[in-house]
Motif scaffolding. Structure first.
Motif, PDB file in Angstrom:
ATOM      1  N   UNK A   2       1.207  -0.796  -0.506  1.00  0.00           N
ATOM      2  CA  UNK A   2       0.260   0.033   0.326  1.00  0.00           C
ATOM      3  C   UNK A   2       0.599   1.529   0.170  1.00  0.00           C
ATOM      4  N   UNK A   3       2.298   0.854   0.229  1.00  0.00           N
ATOM      5  CA  UNK A   3       2.650   2.466   0.162  1.00  0.00           C
ATOM      6  C   UNK A   3       3.000   3.423  -0.640  1.00  0.00           C
ATOM      7  N   UNK A   4       2.937   1.475  -1.515  1.00  0.00           N
ATOM      8  CA  UNK A   4       3.570   2.081  -3.052  1.00  0.00           C
ATOM      9  C   UNK A   4       2.341   3.327  -3.498  1.00  0.00           C
ATOM     10  N   UNK A  33       6.682   0.990  -7.004  1.00  0.00           N
ATOM     11  CA  UNK A  33       5.795   2.549  -7.360  1.00  0.00           C
ATOM     12  C   UNK A  33       6.467   2.468  -8.764  1.00  0.00           C
ATOM     13  N   UNK A  34       7.566   2.215  -9.255  1.00  0.00           N
ATOM     14  CA  UNK A  34       8.149   2.864 -10.982  1.00  0.00           C
ATOM     15  C   UNK A  34       6.764   2.029 -11.948  1.00  0.00           C
ATOM     16  N   UNK A  35       6.974   0.647 -11.399  1.00  0.00           N
ATOM     17  CA  UNK A  35       6.509  -0.819 -12.473  1.00  0.00           C
ATOM     18  C   UNK A  35       4.756   0.281 -12.067  1.00  0.00           C
ATOM     19  N   UNK A  36       4.101  -0.017 -11.077  1.00  0.00           N
ATOM     20  CA  UNK A  36       2.860  -0.102 -11.484  1.00  0.00           C
ATOM     21  C   UNK A  36       2.429   1.499 -11.760  1.00  0.00           C
ATOM     22  N   UNK A  37       3.875   2.286 -11.546  1.00  0.00           N
ATOM     23  CA  UNK A  37       2.951   3.927 -12.333  1.00  0.00           C
ATOM     24  C   UNK A  37       3.200   3.665 -13.609  1.00  0.00           C
ATOM     25  N   UNK A  53       6.377  10.670  -8.922  1.00  0.00           N
ATOM     26  CA  UNK A  53       7.416  10.883  -9.212  1.00  0.00           C
ATOM     27  C   UNK A  53       8.104  10.952  -8.211  1.00  0.00           C
ATOM     28  N   UNK A  54       7.896  11.957  -7.693  1.00  0.00           N
ATOM     29  CA  UNK A  54       8.707  12.692  -6.363  1.00  0.00           C
ATOM     30  C   UNK A  54       8.946  11.334  -5.468  1.00  0.00           C
ATOM     31  N   UNK A 278      -7.512   5.506  -5.364  1.00  0.00           N
ATOM     32  CA  UNK A 278      -7.461   4.344  -5.039  1.00  0.00           C
ATOM     33  C   UNK A 278      -5.984   3.510  -4.978  1.00  0.00           C
ATOM     34  N   UNK A 279      -5.873   1.925  -4.671  1.00  0.00           N
ATOM     35  CA  UNK A 279      -4.858   1.768  -4.603  1.00  0.00           C
ATOM     36  C   UNK A 279      -3.696   1.368  -5.795  1.00  0.00           C
ATOM     37  N   UNK A 280      -3.449   2.009  -6.402  1.00  0.00           N
ATOM     38  CA  UNK A 280      -2.602   2.336  -7.481  1.00  0.00           C
ATOM     39  C   UNK A 280      -1.397   3.695  -7.488  1.00  0.00           C
ATOM     40  N   UNK A 281      -0.691   3.700  -8.146  1.00  0.00           N
ATOM     41  CA  UNK A 281       0.786   4.907  -8.304  1.00  0.00           C
ATOM     42  C   UNK A 281      -0.617   5.757  -8.395  1.00  0.00           C
ATOM     43  N   UNK A 282      -0.382   6.914  -8.353  1.00  0.00           N
ATOM     44  CA  UNK A 282      -1.539   8.057  -8.775  1.00  0.00           C
ATOM     45  C   UNK A 282      -1.226   9.947  -8.596  1.00  0.00           C
ATOM     46  N   UNK A 283      -1.038  10.244  -9.151  1.00  0.00           N
ATOM     47  CA  UNK A 283      -0.886  11.999  -9.148  1.00  0.00           C
ATOM     48  C   UNK A 283      -1.780  12.119  -9.537  1.00  0.00           C
ATOM     49  N   UNK A 284      -1.794  14.533  -8.733  1.00  0.00           N
ATOM     50  CA  UNK A 284      -3.327  14.523  -9.920  1.00  0.00           C
ATOM     51  C   UNK A 284      -3.409  15.586 -10.183  1.00  0.00           C
TER      52      UNK A 284
END
Length: 583
Positions: A2-4, A33-37, A53-54, A278-284
Motif C-alpha cells: 500500500x505504500x506504493x 511504484x515505478x512499475x505500477x506507475x 515521480x516525487x 485508489x490503491x495504484x500510483x496516482x498523481x493529481x
C-alpha cells in the motif's frame, strides 16, 4: 504494498517535517511504484504521474544516502537529500527544473536553507540534462506542451482571466472537499475498504464506459491538455481533434465543440474525484490541468464567437478588426494553471512550472493573476488543499509551519497530559513490570510515545526528571533481557542520583566501554537531556518547538523544576484541531 499507492507527496511532506514512516522510502516500494506507475498512467485512468515521480525520486535519494555514513547517521542531512530529490522528481515529470526547485521549497520541504536551495537546483538541472539526453518523448524537447502563440494578450482579457481564476478556486475547493468525503465516507467506510483490487477494477470499468462519450473523454490526460493548449493556425492542416473551429462566428459550428469539451470536463472532474486515492500510483496534476484547460478553452471559444459577431463593440476595438485576435489555447493554459492552483494551493512554483511546461514567458501576467485569484477563492471556501486533506485523512502527524493560531487565554497546563505512564526510580523496576507498562502503552495505541523517568526529590514529595525513554527503545532493550523476567532494571548508576552517562562517558573515553557489559543498565537507551519547558511558558513557544525543531515530545515542569507532565506531538495536533473547530 500500500505504500506504493497514491501520490506520495503528503507522506513525503510528513517525513520532511520530522516524522519517520518505516519502509516508505525503501527499495521494494521504489520498484513497485515505478512499475505500477508505468501501468497506471498507460491504462488511461484519470490520474497523473507527477506526485509518484516525487516519491520515486525520494526513494532513490533515501537509498543512495545510506551508502555514506555522513548521511546514514544524520537525519537532518538525509532530509536535505530528500528535498533535492523532490526537486528532481518534478523536474523530470514536467521538464521544469526551476519549477521543481521552487515546488520543493514551496510545497514539500519543511526546512529549506540557502545551501539546500542551490543543491536542489543542481540536482534538478542534472535530472533535466539526463531527460534531454534520453529524449523519452522523441521530440528532442524537454517540454510536454510546447506552445508557439505569436500574439500578445490584451488588457480587456484580464476580465476573462479573472473569471478563470475564480473557476479554478471554486473547482479546487470543491474537488478537495468531495475527494476527502468520498475517501472518508465511501472508500474507508464501506466494503471497498477491504477490497482495494475490486475498487480499482470498478473504477477502471466505469472509466472505460465513459471514454466512449466523445473523442475528448477518450484521450489520455497529456494528449488532451496538449490539444487544448494548441493554437489554431490557418492552413496548417491540423485541426487538433476538431478543437479548431472552422467558422468561429457560427453558433452551429461552435456549440457542438463547446458541448463536447464540457462533457469531457465534467467526466474528467468526476472520475478524478473517485480515482485519486485508489490503491495504484496516482498523481493529481495532469487530470486537474485537463479540467482547467477544458474550462479555459470553452471560455476562449466563447470569446472568439462574440468577437466574430460583434467586432465593433468597444471591448474589441483594440484588435483593429483582426478576427484572430483571441487565442482559445491561451485561455486553456490560464484555466489549467488556475485549476491546479485551486487544488494544490501552490502559487510561485506553479506559475514557473507553467512557463517552463509551455516554453513561453509572454503570458506571465495572465497566469500569475489566475493562480493568485484561484488560491484566494479556494482558501476562502476550503482552508486546506488536497495534500493537507490527505494528511488529515491518513492521520499523519504533520504540523503546517505556515499556519497561525489565536491562543486566547489558553495555558500550557490546558494541553499537558498528566496521566502518562512514567518509570519511577524510587520503586523496583523489573523486566516484567516494565514489559507490563510497555504493553499497556501499546494497547492504548501510543506505540510511538515513551516514558518520563522520575526520581523523588530529597527535600520534597514531588518528582524530578532524570530522563526519557522512547517506547521503541525500551522494547529493544527489554528484548535483550527477556529471559530474566524478575531481574531488576536500573537507569542510573549507584553513585548518588547522577545518570549513568558520566560513568559511561569515561569508560567510552578510555576504550573499555564497560557500560555495555551490563544488559540491565538501560541508561544508554534513554534521552538524558529531553526538551523541557516550564508550565508558565506561552503556547506560541511550545508551537515553535514542535514546528521548527520537529520535536516529538516536550516535558513540562513547574517553576521549581518538578515534573508535571508531557505534551507529545499527537496530543498537540489534537489540541490544534480542537482550537480550529472552536474558532
Amino acid at each position: 504494498m500500500y505504500y506504493a499507492a497514491g501520490s506520495g507527496i503528503p507522506e513525503i511532506k510528513t517525513i520532511l517535517s520530522g516524522f519517520v514512516i518505516h519502509g516508505y522510502l525503501g527499495g521494494r516500494v521504489l520498484f513497485t511504484k515505478a512499475v505500477g506507475l508505468a501501468l497506471s498512467v498507460a491504462s488511461g485512468l484519470s490520474l497523473g504521474k507527477e506526485g509518484p515521480f516525487v516519491h520515486i525520486a525520494s526513494c532513490i535519494g533515501n537509498i543512495v544516502s545510506r551508502v555514506h555514513s555522513k548521511y546514514e547517521n544524520n537525519e537532518a542531512k538525509r532530509r536535505e537529500i530528500l528535498s533535492a530529490a523532490c526537486a528532481a522528481g518534478v523536474a523530470v515529470a514536467f521538464g521544469a527544473p526551476i519549477g521543481g526547485t521552487l515546488f520543493s521549497l514551496e510545497e514539500v520541504s519543511y526546512f529549506f536553507p540557502p545551501k539546500v536551495m542551490w543543491r536542489s537546483f543542481f540536482c534538478a538541472m542534472i535530472a533535466a540534462i539526463t531527460l534531454k539526453m534520453l529524449d523519452p518523448f522523441g521530440t528532442g524537447k524537454l517540454v510536454l506542451f510546447q506552445v508557439t502563440y505569436d500574439r500578445d494578450w490584451h488588457a480587456y482579457e484580464l476580465l476573462p482571466f479573472l473569471l478563470l481564476g475564480v473557476f479554478g478556486g471554486v473547482y479546487g475547493a470543491y474537488f478537495s472537499k468531495l475527494n476527502f468525503r468520498w475517501s472518508r465516507d465511501v472508500r474507508n467506510a464501506t466494503w471497498l475498504k477491504n477490497y482495494p483490487v475490486a475498487e480499482v477494477l470498478l473504477v477502471t470499468f466505469v472509466t472505460t464506459l465513459l471514454c466512449f462519450l466523445n473523442p475528448y473523454t477518450r484521450m489520455g490526460g497529456t494528449e488532451l491538455v496538449y490539444n487544448l493548449f494548441a493554437e489554431c493556425r490557418t492552413g496548417s492542416g491540423n485541426d487538433h481533434s476538431g478543437l479548431c473551429v472552422l467558422d468561429p462566428g457560427s453558433f452551429i459550428a461552435v456549440w457542438p465543440i463547446i458541448q463536447s469539451i464540457l462533457v469531457a470536463m465534467i467526466v474528467k472532474g468526476a472520475l478524478t474525484i473517485v480515482t485519486f486515492g485508489i490503491k495504484v500510483p496516482a498523481g493529481i496534476f495532469i487530470p486537474t490541468l485537463g479540467v482547467g484547460a477544458c474550462a479555459g478553452r470553452v471560455l476562449g471559444i466563447a470569446m472568439q464567437y462574440f468577437q466574430y459577431n460583434y467586432p465593433d463593440i468597444r471591448l474589441f476595438q483594440v484588435c483593429d478588426g483582426d478576427l484572430d485576435c483571441i487565442i482559445p489555447g491561451l485561455y486553456a493554459m490560464v484555466g489549467a494553471a488556475a485549476a491546479l492552483s485551486g487544488v494544490t494551493r501552490t502559487t510561485v512554483s506553479l506559475a514557473v512550472i507553467m512557463f517552463e511546461l509551455t516554453d513561453t514567458l509572454t503570458y506571465a501576467v495572465p497566469v500569475m493573476l489566475s493562480v493568485l485569484v484561484a488560491k484566494t477563492v479556494a482558501d476562502a471556501l476550503e482552508p486546506k488543499g488536497i495534500y493537507d486533506l490527505v494528511i488529515d485523512l491518513s492521520q499523519l502527524p504533520y504540523l503546517d509551519s505556515k499556519h497561525e493560531y489565536l491562543w486566547g487565554n489558553l495555558q500550557v497546563g490546558d494541553v499537558t497530559a498528566r496521566d502518562v505512564q512514567v518509570i519511577r526510580l524510587d520503586r523496583t523496576n523489573t523486566v516484567k513490570s516494565l514489559r507490563d507498562q510497555l504493553q499497556e502503552v501499546f494497547r492504548s495505541g501510543n506505540d510511538d510515545s515513551g516514558f518520563p523517568i522520575l526520581r523523588k526529590d530529597d527535600d520534597h514529595d514531588d518528582m524530578r526528571l532524570v530522563g526519557y525513554i522512547g517506547a521503541n527503545e525500551l522494547e529493544h532493550a527489554l528484548s535483550i533481557v527477556a529471559d530474566d523476567a524478575e531481574a531488576e532494571i536500573h537507569f542510573t548508576s549507584t553513585y548518588g542520583h547522577q545518570p549513568m552517562a558520566s560513568s559511561s562517558l569515561s569508560s567510552l573515553l578510555d576504550g573499555t566501554q564497560g557500560y555495555s557489559q551490563d544488559p540491565f543498565d538501560f541508561s544508554i537507551y534513554m534521552d538524558q537531556a529531553p526538551l523541557t519547558m516550564q508550565s508558565n511558558s506561552p503556547l506560541e513557544l511550545v508551537h515553535q518547538i514542535f514546528v521548527k525543531l520537529g520535536a516529538r515530545y516536550v516535558i513540562i515542569t513547574d517553576t521549581d523544576g518538578f515534573y508535571e507532565g508531557v505534551i507529545d506531538k499527537k496530543t498537540w495536533l489534537a489540541f490544534l484541531s480542537d482550537l480550529e473547530e472552536k474558532s
